[in-house]
Scaffold this active site. Structure first.
Site, short mmCIF file in Angstrom:
data_model
loop_
_atom_site.label_atom_id
_atom_site.label_comp_id
_atom_site.label_asym_id
_atom_site.label_seq_id
_atom_site.Cartn_x
_atom_site.Cartn_y
_atom_site.Cartn_z
N ARG A 114 0.84 -1.19 0.00
CA ARG A 114 0.00 0.00 0.00
C ARG A 114 0.88 1.24 0.00
O ARG A 114 1.02 1.93 1.01
CB ARG A 114 -0.96 -0.04 1.18
CG ARG A 114 -2.04 -1.09 0.96
CD ARG A 114 -3.20 -0.95 1.90
NE ARG A 114 -4.46 -1.17 1.19
CZ ARG A 114 -5.63 -1.19 1.79
NH1 ARG A 114 -5.71 -1.01 3.09
NH2 ARG A 114 -6.73 -1.39 1.09
N GLN A 119 -0.94 2.22 -6.12
CA GLN A 119 -2.39 2.46 -5.96
C GLN A 119 -3.20 1.92 -7.13
O GLN A 119 -4.29 1.40 -6.94
CB GLN A 119 -2.64 3.96 -5.79
CG GLN A 119 -2.29 4.47 -4.40
CD GLN A 119 -2.62 5.95 -4.24
OE1 GLN A 119 -2.88 6.65 -5.21
NE2 GLN A 119 -2.59 6.42 -3.01
N ASP A 122 -4.01 -1.71 -6.60
CA ASP A 122 -4.56 -2.05 -5.29
C ASP A 122 -6.00 -2.55 -5.41
O ASP A 122 -6.96 -1.81 -5.27
CB ASP A 122 -4.49 -0.81 -4.39
CG ASP A 122 -4.86 -1.12 -2.95
OD1 ASP A 122 -5.28 -2.27 -2.66
OD2 ASP A 122 -4.75 -0.22 -2.10
#
Length: 374
Positions: A114, A119, A122
């Site tokens: 993370r 991102q 994710d």
């Protein structure tokens, strides 16, 4: 692959994403009707250049799925091939051992670090956003009253009170959705750092003092960490009273690799108003509510408790679209010029790789499994 988990409607690659890899010269095989529950037809995949087959696994160099592979699926995979999907290694140690034995390189979508650069890969955040949104819709549908304040000729109706437990991605999306529906929202999280985010969405942050040893209640990866017994007691006392005052409770609190923290006692549920609702998004890990039953709607004390374990399957088109993009972005780091190329100097690649050449690679997964640092 076509998903085999009961009730699963998502698919790992949609035609849009598959077409990108076809254009790079790879053969993309899609199992027959794999995308049908997500509203992607075999014809759409064919138009994207895919091959429709009864078996996409045998002989494949890369195998993509949403959920972890079954034993039968794993037996078809050739040594040295790459599997990408949600693995949850801390809860599935036997699967990790099986992947090691089969010499499969496995990318765990739950293990993507993370960090800012990761991102776009994710999938946990993508799926959590859908979960938080849908949880509020489930609650609003089941609630015995209006969500917004209503001014009518027969008098004014007060807005519903919503309590969100856990202000991660799912919790923040739940707050935003409940606010859009006109509810009065408050939220609790052990991480004081999320207070500003909660308040920026128009909710009230429930500030519970923690014991001195828990002042830093967040891991380096941004997850909530397990609290001491002293802090758990302070937290429980504050939450129980808030629960009793709420019309809707959305609970999202999880600790990576551990049983979900118990936040809502049966005594608090008993004190809730008739017609109120709890949606427990931690049901698959044991639940945040003492009375939650996984994949069941429980009616007790004149109120309802929902315990969905795969709530994202309720929005399959967008869930599949987002997951496919996350998976695509991760694959772009490990597939170069049509061949697998894993660079473990890249912290995203290393952190996401659960198994490779008989070793557990990801530092995060190694710590979860109690292995020494590599």
């Amino acid at each position: 692959m076509k998903e085999t988990r009961p009730g699963e409607t998502r698919v790992a690659f949609n035609p849009e994403t598959a077409a990108k890899w076809v254009s790079k010269g790879l053969e993309v095989r899609v199992e027959k009707n794999a995308g049908l529950a997500s509203f992607f037809t075999d014809e759409a995949y064919k138009e994207a250049g895919c091959v429709i087959t009864d078996d996409a696994v045998t002989g494949a160099d890369i195998i993509l799925k949403v959920n972890r592979p079954t034993d039968a699926e794993l037996a078809k995979m050739k040594p040295g091939s790459l599997f990408g999907g949600f693995l949850w290694p801390a809860q599935n140690r036997e699967l990790v051992d099986a992947l090691l034995k089969a010499e499969i390189t496995a990318l765990g979508m739950e293990s993507v670090p993370r960090i800012s650069r990761a991102q776009k890969m994710d999938a946990l955040s993508s799926m959590s956003s859908i979960a938080g949104y849908k949880a509020v819709l489930i609650a609003a549908d089941a609630l015995a009253k209006y969500m917004p304040m209503m001014m009518t000729a027969a008098g004014t109706i007060a807005p519903a009170k919503v309590l969100v437990l856990g202000a991660g991605v799912a919790g923040l999306q739940a707050i935003a959705t409940a606010k859009r529906l006109g509810a009065v929202v408050e939220a609790f999280d052990v991480r004081a750092s999320v207070k500003e985010q909660v308040e920026s969405l128009g909710a009230t942050f429930v500030d519970v003092p923690l014991a001195e040893e828990d002042q830093q209640a967040e891991t380096a990866g941004g997850y909530a960490k397990e609290l001491s017994e002293a802090s758990k007691k302070l937290q429980e006392e504050a939450i129980q009273e808030r629960v009793k005052q709420s019309d809707i409770v959305i609970s999202t609190a999880l600790i990576p690799g551990k049983k979900a923290p118990l936040l809502i006692r049966a005594s608090a549920v008993e004190g809730m108003k008739p017609g109120s609702v709890i949606v427990d998004l931690a049901a698959e890990q044991g639940g945040n509510c003492e009375l939650t039953q996984a994949d069941q709607m429980t009616e007790i004390h004149n109120m309802r408790i929902f315990g969905p374990t795969n709530i994202t399957a309720a929005l399959p088109l967008h869930a599949s679209q987002l997951y496919a993009r996350n998976l695509n972005n991760l694959l772009e780091l490990v597939v170069k010029d049509g061949a697998l190329s894993l660079d473990f100097e890249d912290e995203v690649v290393k952190g996401s790789t659960v198994t490779h050449q008989g070793e557990v690679v990801s530092p995060f997964v190694r710590s979860q499994l109690g292995l020494s640092a590599s």
